[in-house]
Design a protein around this motif. Sequence first.
Motif, PDB file in Angstrom:
ATOM      1  N   VAL A  46      90.333 -64.254  29.960  1.00  0.00           N
ATOM      2  CA  VAL A  46      90.616 -65.647  29.630  1.00  0.00           C
ATOM      3  C   VAL A  46      90.897 -65.720  28.137  1.00  0.00           C
ATOM      4  CG1 VAL A  46      89.815 -68.040  29.692  1.00  0.00           C
ATOM      5  CG2 VAL A  46      89.026 -66.416  31.442  1.00  0.00           C
ATOM      6  N   ASN A  47      92.076 -66.203  27.778  1.00  0.00           N
ATOM      7  CA  ASN A  47      92.456 -66.361  26.376  1.00  0.00           C
ATOM      8  C   ASN A  47      92.083 -67.772  25.928  1.00  0.00           C
ATOM      9  OD1 ASN A  47      93.625 -66.561  23.878  1.00  0.00           O
ATOM     10  ND2 ASN A  47      95.703 -66.063  24.540  1.00  0.00           N
ATOM     11  N   HIS A  48      91.083 -67.873  25.070  1.00  0.00           N
ATOM     12  CA  HIS A  48      90.620 -69.175  24.567  1.00  0.00           C
ATOM     13  C   HIS A  48      91.319 -69.559  23.266  1.00  0.00           C
ATOM     14  CE1 HIS A  48      87.343 -69.128  27.513  1.00  0.00           C
ATOM     15  NE2 HIS A  48      87.183 -67.862  27.197  1.00  0.00           N
ATOM     16  N   GLY A  49      92.213 -68.717  22.787  1.00  0.00           N
ATOM     17  CA  GLY A  49      92.865 -68.970  21.511  1.00  0.00           C
ATOM     18  C   GLY A  49      94.160 -69.755  21.643  1.00  0.00           C
ATOM     19  N   ARG A  50      94.767 -70.039  20.481  1.00  0.00           N
ATOM     20  CA  ARG A  50      96.032 -70.773  20.446  1.00  0.00           C
ATOM     21  C   ARG A  50      97.235 -69.852  20.384  1.00  0.00           C
ATOM     22  NH1 ARG A  50      95.643 -74.006  15.343  1.00  0.00           N
ATOM     23  NH2 ARG A  50      94.332 -72.251  14.750  1.00  0.00           N
ATOM     24  N   GLU A  51      96.974 -68.547  20.256  1.00  0.00           N
ATOM     25  CA  GLU A  51      98.054 -67.555  20.181  1.00  0.00           C
ATOM     26  C   GLU A  51      98.021 -66.641  21.396  1.00  0.00           C
ATOM     27  OE1 GLU A  51     100.664 -66.650  18.484  1.00  0.00           O
ATOM     28  OE2 GLU A  51     100.566 -68.220  16.968  1.00  0.00           O
ATOM     29  N   ARG A  52      99.134 -65.956  21.642  1.00  0.00           N
ATOM     30  CA  ARG A  52      99.165 -64.923  22.673  1.00  0.00           C
ATOM     31  C   ARG A  52      98.337 -63.720  22.203  1.00  0.00           C
ATOM     32  NH1 ARG A  52     104.460 -66.418  21.681  1.00  0.00           N
ATOM     33  NH2 ARG A  52     105.482 -67.602  23.351  1.00  0.00           N
ATOM     34  N   HIS A  53      97.772 -63.006  23.178  1.00  0.00           N
ATOM     35  CA  HIS A  53      97.046 -61.781  22.867  1.00  0.00           C
ATOM     36  C   HIS A  53      97.530 -60.675  23.791  1.00  0.00           C
ATOM     37  CE1 HIS A  53      94.256 -63.367  19.911  1.00  0.00           C
ATOM     38  NE2 HIS A  53      94.099 -64.432  20.675  1.00  0.00           N
ATOM     39  N   ARG A  89      84.631 -49.749  29.507  1.00  0.00           N
ATOM     40  CA  ARG A  89      84.850 -49.902  28.062  1.00  0.00           C
ATOM     41  C   ARG A  89      86.206 -50.576  27.860  1.00  0.00           C
ATOM     42  NH1 ARG A  89      82.987 -45.072  24.768  1.00  0.00           N
ATOM     43  NH2 ARG A  89      81.043 -46.218  25.183  1.00  0.00           N
ATOM     44  N   VAL A  90      86.162 -51.793  27.339  1.00  0.00           N
ATOM     45  CA  VAL A  90      87.369 -52.603  27.197  1.00  0.00           C
ATOM     46  C   VAL A  90      87.856 -52.567  25.755  1.00  0.00           C
ATOM     47  CG1 VAL A  90      88.336 -54.919  27.407  1.00  0.00           C
ATOM     48  CG2 VAL A  90      86.661 -54.122  29.085  1.00  0.00           C
ATOM     49  N   PHE A  91      89.119 -52.211  25.598  1.00  0.00           N
ATOM     50  CA  PHE A  91      89.796 -52.273  24.306  1.00  0.00           C
ATOM     51  C   PHE A  91      90.720 -53.488  24.359  1.00  0.00           C
ATOM     52  CE2 PHE A  91      88.476 -47.949  24.720  1.00  0.00           C
ATOM     53  CZ  PHE A  91      88.224 -47.501  23.437  1.00  0.00           C
ATOM     54  N   GLY A  92      90.472 -54.471  23.509  1.00  0.00           N
ATOM     55  CA  GLY A  92      91.249 -55.701  23.544  1.00  0.00           C
ATOM     56  C   GLY A  92      91.969 -55.975  22.245  1.00  0.00           C
ATOM     57  N   ASP A  93      92.298 -57.230  22.050  1.00  0.00           N
ATOM     58  CA  ASP A  93      93.051 -57.691  20.883  1.00  0.00           C
ATOM     59  C   ASP A  93      92.158 -58.651  20.096  1.00  0.00           C
ATOM     60  OD1 ASP A  93      94.741 -58.867  19.046  1.00  0.00           O
ATOM     61  OD2 ASP A  93      96.239 -59.515  20.508  1.00  0.00           O
ATOM     62  N   PRO A  94      91.587 -58.206  18.969  1.00  0.00           N
ATOM     63  CA  PRO A  94      90.666 -59.055  18.218  1.00  0.00           C
ATOM     64  C   PRO A  94      91.347 -59.999  17.229  1.00  0.00           C
ATOM     65  CG  PRO A  94      90.755 -56.906  17.211  1.00  0.00           C
ATOM     66  CD  PRO A  94      91.682 -56.862  18.405  1.00  0.00           C
ATOM     67  N   SER A  95      92.686 -60.078  17.271  1.00  0.00           N
ATOM     68  CA  SER A  95      93.397 -60.889  16.276  1.00  0.00           C
ATOM     69  C   SER A  95      93.045 -62.370  16.416  1.00  0.00           C
ATOM     70  CB  SER A  95      94.910 -60.685  16.396  1.00  0.00           C
ATOM     71  OG  SER A  95      95.374 -61.080  17.668  1.00  0.00           O
ATOM     72  N   SER A  96      93.251 -63.094  15.349  1.00  0.00           N
ATOM     73  CA  SER A  96      92.851 -64.497  15.253  1.00  0.00           C
ATOM     74  C   SER A  96      94.052 -65.419  15.331  1.00  0.00           C
ATOM     75  CB  SER A  96      92.125 -64.724  13.918  1.00  0.00           C
ATOM     76  OG  SER A  96      91.884 -66.093  13.686  1.00  0.00           O
ATOM     77  N   SER A  97      93.819 -66.635  15.869  1.00  0.00           N
ATOM     78  CA  SER A  97      94.865 -67.654  15.907  1.00  0.00           C
ATOM     79  C   SER A  97      94.943 -68.448  14.606  1.00  0.00           C
ATOM     80  CB  SER A  97      94.608 -68.638  17.062  1.00  0.00           C
ATOM     81  OG  SER A  97      94.744 -68.002  18.308  1.00  0.00           O
ATOM     82  N   ARG A  98      93.946 -68.311  13.753  1.00  0.00           N
ATOM     83  CA  ARG A  98      93.935 -69.069  12.502  1.00  0.00           C
ATOM     84  C   ARG A  98      95.055 -68.576  11.592  1.00  0.00           C
ATOM     85  NH1 ARG A  98      89.211 -68.409   9.329  1.00  0.00           N
ATOM     86  NH2 ARG A  98      89.848 -70.305   8.260  1.00  0.00           N
TER      87      ARG A  98
END
Length: 199
Positions: free
Chosen positions: A101-108, A168-177
């Motif tokens: 679930v992407n809770h951010g304002r940007e794509r991940h 073990r999950v490798f994800g995208d920690p980038s920020s929408s800010r």
Amino acid sequence: MRPFAITPGGITGRHRRGARIPALLAALALAAAACGHPARDYHIPPQALPEHEKALSGKTAPIGEVTYTAIGLRSKIPEVIGSHASWIPHGQFVRVRLLMVNHGRERHDFNPGRQLLITADGATHAPSIDAMQVSRAPVGVQTIASQEMRAFDLWFDVPANARVKALRVFGDPSSSRLGDQLKGAAVAGAKNPVDIPLT
């Protein structure tokens, strides 16, 4: 099998022969409870589990703005059968269904090929390219849209007597800010990777 996406417009996807999309209600409720109010949560109808799959209790781990929940597990799979081929594992196939679930304002971004299954002996196992291809699972980097929910299967070929422990999950920690994006900074305090227990 193609991934399905749950968006405000509904659920889309394709079922594997003889199987249906697994139960998401509990996992979605847990994911939503962490960031919403019951009056504002989606009410997703229960989904039947594929044959022999075990519904997991919805242990969720965040990486930046995306939460990851292992919602289904099946081990000791003797063969993967697709519309165009079948394949037998060197040991046993293990299938983990992962909800994001992407809770951010940007794509991940999410790369299924980077994920690892951890067995009880501490060994790590990369996804089986053969099983992922035969089952029509997603390959290559996937983009998760803003506010999107997506779930699909990860297939692993592990020794026949191995017991699964965690994903073990490798994800995208980038920020929408915007400020973080200009600096190329991750979400403050983001951990990557994270281990999600499967027991």
